[in-house]
Design a protein around this motif. Structure first.
Motif, PDB file in Angstrom:
ATOM      1  N   ASP A  73      79.723  30.917  -6.055  1.00  0.00           N
ATOM      2  CA  ASP A  73      79.054  30.220  -4.953  1.00  0.00           C
ATOM      3  C   ASP A  73      79.664  28.840  -4.723  1.00  0.00           C
ATOM      4  O   ASP A  73      79.828  28.401  -3.575  1.00  0.00           O
ATOM      5  CB  ASP A  73      77.560  30.079  -5.251  1.00  0.00           C
TER       6      ASP A  73
ATOM      7  N   LYS B  68      72.308  28.023  -3.613  1.00  0.00           N
ATOM      8  CA  LYS B  68      72.352  29.244  -4.423  1.00  0.00           C
ATOM      9  C   LYS B  68      72.901  28.944  -5.810  1.00  0.00           C
ATOM     10  O   LYS B  68      72.367  29.403  -6.822  1.00  0.00           O
ATOM     11  CB  LYS B  68      73.244  30.304  -3.747  1.00  0.00           C
TER      12      LYS B  68
ATOM     13  N   ASP C 143      71.203  29.451  -9.355  1.00  0.00           N
ATOM     14  CA  ASP C 143      71.808  30.334 -10.358  1.00  0.00           C
ATOM     15  C   ASP C 143      71.749  29.712 -11.761  1.00  0.00           C
ATOM     16  O   ASP C 143      71.292  30.339 -12.714  1.00  0.00           O
ATOM     17  CB  ASP C 143      73.277  30.614 -10.011  1.00  0.00           C
TER      18      ASP C 143
END
Length: 370
Positions: A140, A212, A216
């Protein structure tokens, strides 16, 4: 000759050397093309080399090079090779633990055992499965970096805030790598992203990826993130998100117009006919214009044009006419940035730029009077 004489009396030491080289081979050589070496594997190899060096210091050496090892089962899978390496390391540890002798005087034997144990610990760490959330976070972060750092719009000039966001993303990825979490991919190797042509759309999508990534690695703490690396990485990601948000704040067109006006004024003062000798007031005016431009750029407002890229100006041949025209542009620039305050002009940057423009106006007026 002495080594050969020692070998029959202490075969365990020579067998340990052979086992260490076998373990080293299994860790350091990989038939899997997708197997990227981790920091833990590097550490295991360093510890094995240290153990071998301790033994050489004790004059225990069979004279073979580090890659000359006993036949090993060349397993194709990384985890299988590491498990087999641990078996050889345990054998080596048992071999030199069986007896003390003069060849290992000065504590070299215990130091070698410590190196072997450290190597086993490093291999076991390499065998610990990395939580997939961390690897997803790396992916990401690379996607966000790509969206910020690569621009299809030829008119999109990168701002200081975007540069700062990229630096913070790089810092976050380095924190993750310090924790021995690495998928071995290069910085520009990212998952497929929607290659939006517009700068604002790309930055908004980059924020989605940064959020994101933060989610994570925020899901759980694990041993790989000991020493606060996880929290530091989260801080880097937050800083990157803040920088992108700052880049998304629309820049008032008056500031961009002011940059254009300042460059026009600068050109009129600094470029002239061959018989026109620039005086100190004109040089001072140019320095003050450069200062004003830099203050505007510090606020992350930049149209990416070079200092001589100005709008069309009336290239008057006489000094008085050029300086008079330069004054018009300077006053326009001052009016442009004085129209309203916004976040980009926080911390007094706007006022400092305006002050420098006023000084340039004063210097230009003084040059005209001369």
């Amino acid at each position: 000759a002495v080594q050969k004489a020692l070998q029959p009396d202490h075969p365990n030491y020579y067998e340990a050397i052979s086992d260490l080289r076998a373990a080293r081979w299994l860790i350091d050589h990989r038939p899997e093309t997708t197997w990227q070496k981790t920091m833990d594997e590097d550490e295991a190899v360093r510890q094995i080399d240290a153990a071998l060096n301790r033994m050489k210091q004790a004059s225990i050496d069979d004279g073979k090079n580090p890659n000359e090892h006993v036949p090993v089962d060349e397993r194709p899978k990384q985890l299988d090779r590491l498990k087999e390496a641990i078996e050889f390391l345990n054998k080596a540890s048992q071999g030199i633990s069986r007896e003390e002798d003069n060849a290992f005087a000065g504590g070299l034997r215990n130091q070698a055992l410590g190196n072997i144990r450290a190597s086993i610990a490093a291999v076991n760490k390499a065998l610990t499965p990395v939580h997939p959330n961390y690897l997803t976070a790396l992916s990401d972060l690379r996607a966000a970096r790509w969206l910020i750092d690569h621009r299809p719009e030829t008119t999109w000039q990168k701002t200081q805030d975007e540069d700062e966001a990229v630096r913070q993303i790089d810092a976050a990825m380095n924190r993750i790598k310090q924790a021995s979490i690495d998928d071995g991919k290069n910085t520009n190797e990212h998952p497929p992203v929607d290659e939006r042509p517009k700068q604002m759309d790309r930055l908004k999508e980059a924020i989605d990826y940064l959020n994101k990534a933060s989610g994570d690695i925020n899901k759980e703490e694990d041993n790989a993130y000991a020493g606060g690396l996880r929290n530091l990485a989260l801080g880097d990601i937050r800083a990157a998100t803040n920088a992108v948000n700052k880049a998304l704040i629309p820049v008032h067109p008056n500031y961009l117009q002011a940059l254009s006006d300042l460059r026009a004024a600068r050109w009129l003062i600094d470029h002239h006919t061959m018989d026109w000798k620039q005086n100190q007031d004109e040089m001072e005016a140019v320095r003050q214009i450069d200062g004003a431009i830099n203050e505007i750029k510090k606020a992350a407002i930049d149209d990416g044009k070079n200092i001589n890229d100005h709008p069309p100006v009336d290239e008057k041949a006489d000094r008085h006419g050029r300086l008079g025209k330069a004054l018009e542009f300077l006053r326009k620039a001052n009016a442009d940035i004085s129209k309203e305050e916004d976040n980009a002009g926080a911390q007094g940057l706007r006022n400092r730029a305006s002050g420098l423009i006023n000084q340039a106006i004063g210097s230009t007026e003084k040059a005209m009077r001369q």
